[in-house]
Design an enzyme around this catalytic site. Structure first.
Site, short mmCIF file in Angstrom:
data_model
loop_
_atom_site.label_atom_id
_atom_site.label_comp_id
_atom_site.label_asym_id
_atom_site.label_seq_id
_atom_site.Cartn_x
_atom_site.Cartn_y
_atom_site.Cartn_z
N ARG A 1 -11.00 -1.91 -3.42
CA ARG A 1 -10.02 -2.57 -2.68
C ARG A 1 -10.42 -3.09 -1.34
NH1 ARG A 1 -8.02 -4.01 -7.47
NH2 ARG A 1 -7.22 -2.16 -8.45
N ASN B 1 -10.78 8.06 -5.26
CA ASN B 1 -11.34 8.08 -6.86
C ASN B 1 -12.68 8.64 -6.74
OD1 ASN B 1 -9.07 7.11 -7.97
ND2 ASN B 1 -9.79 4.83 -7.70
N LYS C 1 -6.98 13.23 -4.61
CA LYS C 1 -5.95 12.28 -5.52
C LYS C 1 -6.24 13.10 -7.08
CE LYS C 1 -6.05 7.95 -7.83
NZ LYS C 1 -6.26 6.50 -7.77
N GLU D 1 -3.96 8.28 -12.23
CA GLU D 1 -4.95 7.40 -12.68
C GLU D 1 -6.09 7.90 -13.12
OE1 GLU D 1 -5.01 4.66 -9.29
OE2 GLU D 1 -3.11 3.52 -9.97
N ASP E 1 3.66 0.70 -5.12
CA ASP E 1 2.03 0.74 -4.57
C ASP E 1 1.88 -0.55 -3.64
OD1 ASP E 1 -0.41 1.42 -4.54
OD2 ASP E 1 -1.05 0.43 -6.55
N GLU F 1 1.60 7.27 4.14
CA GLU F 1 0.21 6.45 3.77
C GLU F 1 0.66 5.03 3.83
OE1 GLU F 1 -2.43 7.68 0.72
OE2 GLU F 1 -2.48 5.60 0.12
N GLU G 1 -4.73 -4.93 -0.12
CA GLU G 1 -4.83 -5.25 -1.74
C GLU G 1 -3.79 -6.38 -2.13
OE1 GLU G 1 -4.76 -1.54 -3.87
OE2 GLU G 1 -4.65 -2.68 -5.56
N TRP H 1 1.41 -0.07 -17.18
CA TRP H 1 1.43 0.57 -15.79
C TRP H 1 2.55 0.60 -14.96
CZ3 TRP H 1 -3.29 2.09 -13.81
CH2 TRP H 1 -4.46 1.92 -14.41
C1 GCV Z 1 -8.13 4.15 -4.79
C2 GCV Z 1 -3.95 1.38 -6.49
C3 GCV Z 1 -5.02 0.76 -6.40
C4 GCV Z 1 -6.27 1.52 -6.52
C5 GCV Z 1 -6.28 2.75 -5.80
C6 GCV Z 1 -4.93 3.62 -6.08
C7 GCV Z 1 -4.68 4.72 -5.27
O1 GCV Z 1 -3.46 1.62 -7.93
O2 GCV Z 1 -5.05 -0.32 -7.20
O3 GCV Z 1 -7.44 1.03 -6.25
O4 GCV Z 1 -7.38 3.78 -6.20
O5 GCV Z 1 -3.77 2.52 -5.98
O6 GCV Z 1 -3.97 4.65 -4.26
O7 GCV Z 1 -5.08 5.88 -5.40
#
Ligand code: GCV
Length: 641
Positions: A137, A179, A257, A261, A340, A362, A368, A503
C-alpha cells in the site's frame, strides 16, 4: 536531490540569525546544537555552549523540577530574549521545532504532548513482494530502508526523514510490514544488524525503533510450535529479546498482526490474543519494551449471503472479553474505524469499550482508500472529527497513543503527491495535540514548506486542500457505506467489486434500497455496541448523522435524509458536485505556475489531471449503477449514462 519538505533551509532564517546559548548535554542536545550551527552558518548567527558570557537572543537550557515531563518544554521571554527550557533533551528538540514554525513572536507557555508515543508504521518489505511490491500500500516508490532484498547503504535519506519526523513530533517507528514474510522475519535474528543501523539514525532525532514480528517466529526458526503457553516458546522469545536489547539498547518493542488475513497467531494453539500478547510483553518488560498488538481481526472467509455476520463488529467481539487482562506493556492497536480506513466510517466501537486496556488508535496516512496519493485528499479534517468526536465518541478521550501507517517512499517528493506531505505533517502534529485546527495546521505546513511564498499560494492551498477529503467522499462511496473500490489494488470505482466476495464489505444495494442494517432491532446489532448517547442515535434512521446513514441502515432510495434530500438524490447530487470540485481544484492549481518550484508544480498538475479523470469515472459509475438499480431519475434532469 532530497526534497526538504517542511524543513527547507530558508525556514531557519529567523533562528539562524541569532546569538543562541545552549546548556546541557546528551545526544539530543548535540542534535539541537548541530541544527542551530547549520542555521547560523547560513544566516550569520552564533551558537555558544555553557553558562556565562554575553547575553543571547535565545537561551536554551535543561533543568527544572521535572514537571515538564520527558518531552515537554516551556517558552518565555521578551522582545530581546526568548527562553526555552526543557526537563529533558527531547523537550529541547521539540522546543526548537516549535520556534521554527512560529513566526517572530512564539506563543509563551508550557507545551507537552497529549500522549507519550506518536508512532509511524511502515509496511515495507525487505524483498519485493510479487503482489504488494516493496512497500505494501505504498504510493511513493520504493522503501527508504530496503531495496530488492538488501538494506540501502546510503542512509542520508533516512537521516533527512528522521529529522522531518522529529519536526512534527513523531517519536517511534516500526520499520517493516505487519504482514511478515520469511525474509522480514529474519530482521529479528540474523538480520538484526540492519535494524540496529536504522535505529542508530532515528535515535539522533529522539525516535525509537520497533519491529513487526511474526507470531510464528519460533517455528520459522526451527521449533515445532509457537504456542504462547509452551515453556520452550517463551524461553525462545526471552532469549531472542535479550539479544535484541544487547544490540539495540533503546529498542521500542514488537508490533504484531496475529490471526488476521492469514497471519499466524495464538488461535492455532487454542490460545487467546491475551495469551499471545502477554507472552511477548513478558519477554519485553524488563527491557522497557512494549507490544503493539493489532486488533484488526475478522473473518475474511465470509459467506456474503449470511447477513448475520458483520465485519464491523469483529474486533469488538474478539477483544472486549479480554479487557483488563493484557499486561501493562501491551498496547492494543485499533484502526480508527470498524472496517478498514474508508473515507468515511464511524469510530470503531472497540475504542471506547476497553477502559482497562491501553488503546493505541491507528490512522492511515498512506492513502489506500483515499486516492492513493494520486488524488489531493487532506486527511487532517477527518482525523480531527474523529479525535473530537464530531459524529461519535471522541477518540482522543480513549486513546493512550496514536499510530499511523506511513505514506513515504524513495520518491523525490517523499510522498508521490507533493501535497500528501501535509498529511504526514498533520498526523504528527495532531498526535501531539489532538485539538489543533486542520486549517491552522495547513497554514503551518505551508508556511514551513513554502517560506516567503505569496499570500495567493496560501489562499489557493486552502481552497484546494481544506475540503478535499469531503470532495473525495462526495465522488466515491456514499453516506458511509464504504468500499465500492476495485478489489485487490483498491483504486478507482467498482460498485459491486466486493459485494459477492468473502471479505465482509458489502453495501447490499437492491432495487428498493441500499445500506447495511446494523441496528439492534433488525440488523447485526453493531449500533448497540456504542456508549450513550451514540447507540441510540445510530439505531434510529432519523437521528443517525447523514454521513453514516448507510453504514448503519438499509434505507429505501426515497428515504429523506436530515438534509431534506432523498438518498438517491443525495447520491446524484454529491457525485456531480464532487467531480466538479475536482475540476475546480485543477483550475486553481493552474493559476499557481511560478509560485512553487517547477518540478513540484508540474507533478501536482499531472496528478490533478488524473484526479479529475478518476472523479468523473467515479461519478459516472456510481450514478449509473444507482439509476439502473433504482429506476429513479435525477430530479434535476442531468445526464446519467
Ligand atoms: C498490511 C488492509 C490492507 C492490507 C493491510 C491490512 C492491515 O486489508 O489492504 O494491505 O495489510 O489492511 O492493516 O493489516
Amino acid at each position: 536531490m532530497i526534497d526538504a519538505a517542511w524543513l527547507p533551509a530558508r525556514a531557519w532564517r529567523a533562528i539562524g540569525s541569532r546569538r543562541i546559548r545552549v546548556t546541557g548535554h546528551g545526544l539530543l542536545v548535540d542534535t539541537v546544537v548541530d541544527e542551530l550551527r547549520q542555521a547560523c552558518a547560513r544566516f550569520g548567527g552564533e551558537v555558544v555552549r555553557g553558562t556565562g558570557g554575553d547575553p543571547c537572543d535565545l537561551e536554551m537550557s535543561l533543568g527544572g523540577d521535572g514537571s515538564l515531563g520527558g518531552e515537554g518544554y516551556e517558552l518565555s521571554g521578551d522582545e530581546t530574549c526568548t527562553v526555552l527550557r526543557a526537563g529533558q533533551p527531547h523537550g529541547l528538540l521539540y522546543g526548537l521545532f516549535h520556534l521554527l514554525r512560529s513566526d517572530d513572536s512564539p506563543a509563551t507557555g508550557v507545551f507537552r504532548p497529549a500522549v507519550p508515543r506518536r508512532m509511524l508504521d511502515h509496511w515495507d518489505n525487505v524483498d519485493v513482494h510479487p503482489v504488494m511490491g516493496q512497500v505494501e500500500r505504498g504510493y511513493a516508490g520504493g522503501s527508504l530502508f530496503w531495496r530488492a532484498g538488501e538494506p540501502r547503504r546510503d542512509l542520508a535519506r533516512v537521516t533527512a526523514y528522521a529529522r522531518l519526523l522529529a519536526a512534527c513530533g513523531i517519536n517511534a517507528v516500526a520499520l517493516n510490514n505487519v504482514n511478515v514474510h520469511a525474509t522480514e522475519a529474519r530482521l529479528l535474528t540474523d538480520r538484526l544488524g540492519e535494524v540496529a543501523e536504522l535505529a542508530g539514525v532515528f535515535r539522533h532525532y529522539g525516535i525509537r525503533t520497533h519491529l513487526a514480528v511474526s507470531f510464528a517466529a519460533p517455528v520459522l526458526h526451527g521449533m515445532s510450535t509457537a504456542d504462547p503457553l509452551d515453556r520452550r516458546v517463551r524461553a525462545w522469545w526471552e532469549s531472542t529479546t535479550v539479544d535484541v536489547y544487547a544490540t539495540i539498547p533503546d529498542f521500542g518493542g514488537y508490533l504484531v498482526k496475529a490471526d488476521s488475513e492469514g497471519q499466524p497467531g495464538p488461535f492455532t494453539y487454542g490460545r487467546s490474543h491475551a495469551d499471545g500478547a502477554n507472552m511477548l510483553a513478558d519477554a519485553l518488560a524488563r527491557h522497557g519494551g512494549v507490544v503493539h498488538w493489532r486488533a484488526f481481526v475478522y473473518n475474511h472467509r465470509q459467506d456474503w449471503r449470511d447477513r448475520g455476520v458483520d465485519r464491523a463488529r469483529a474486533a469488538h467481539d474478539h477483544f472486549t472479553p479480554h479487557d483488563g487482562t493484557f499486561r501493562d506493556n501491551v498496547v492494543l492497536q485499533v484502526k480508527h474505524g470498524p472496517l478498514d480506513f474508508q473515507a468515511r466510517e464511524p469510530v470503531s466501537p472497540l475504542i471506547a469499550a476497553m477502559p482497562d486496556t491501553r488503546i493505541g488508535v491507528e490512522f492511515q496516512v498512506t492513502q489506500e482508500y483515499t486516492g492513493q496519493q494520486r488524488h489531493v485528499c487532506y486527511l487532517a479534517p477527518m482525523w480531527s472529527e474523529l479525535l473530537r468526536g464530531a459524529h461519535g465518541p471522541a477518540v482522543a478521550d480513549s486513546a493512550a497513543e496514536f499510530v499511523a501507517v506511513a505514506n513515504v517512499g524513495d520518491d523525490p517528493f517523499w510522498t508521490g503527491h507533493p501535497l500528501a506531505q501535509a498529511n504526514l505533517y498533520a498526523f504528527g502534529r495532531l498526535a501531539w495535540e489532538p485539538g489543533l485546527d486542520p486549517a491552522a495546521l495547513l497554514d503551518e505546513w505551508a508556511g514551513l514548506t513554502f517560506p516567503g511564498a505569496p499570500r495567493r499560494l496560501h489562499d489557493a492551498l486552502h481552497a484546494i486542500m481544506d475540503d478535499s477529503w469531503r470532495t473525495y467522499e462526495r465522488y466515491t462511496a456514499p453516506l458511509g457505506v464504504g468500499f465500492m473500490v476495485r478489489p485487490g489494488h483498491h483504486y478507482g470505482p467498482d460498485v459491486d467489486g466486493y459485494e459477492y466476495t468473502p471479505w465482509g464489505t458489502y453495501h447490499h444495494a437492491d432495487r428498493d434500497g441500499v445500506g447495511v442494517d446494523r441496528t439492534v432491532a433488525t440488523g447485526t446489532g453493531c449500533a448497540g455496541l456504542y456508549p450513550k448517547p451514540w447507540a441510540k442515535i445510530y439505531e434510529s434512521p432519523d437521528e443517525c448523522p447523514d454521513e453514516l446513514a448507510l453504514f448503519f441502515h438499509h434505507l429505501p432510495y426515497q428515504h429523506v435524509l436530515s438534509s431534506g434530500v432523498t438518498v438517491i438524490q443525495h447520491i446524484y447530487d454529491t457525485h456531480f458536485a464532487g467531480a466538479r470540485e475536482a475540476a475546480e481544484m485543477r483550475e486553481r492549481w493552474a493559476g499557481l505556475a511560478g509560485t512553487v518550484p517547477p518540478a513540484k508544480y508540474e507533478r501536482v498538475r499531472e496528478l490533478l489531471d488524473e484526479q479529475v479523470r478518476s472523479a468523473e469515472e467515479w461519478r459516472d459509475q456510481v450514478n449509473t449503477y444507482f439509476f439502473r438499480k433504482s429506476g429513479v431519475p435525477d430530479a434535476r434532469g442531468r445526464r446519467i449514462y
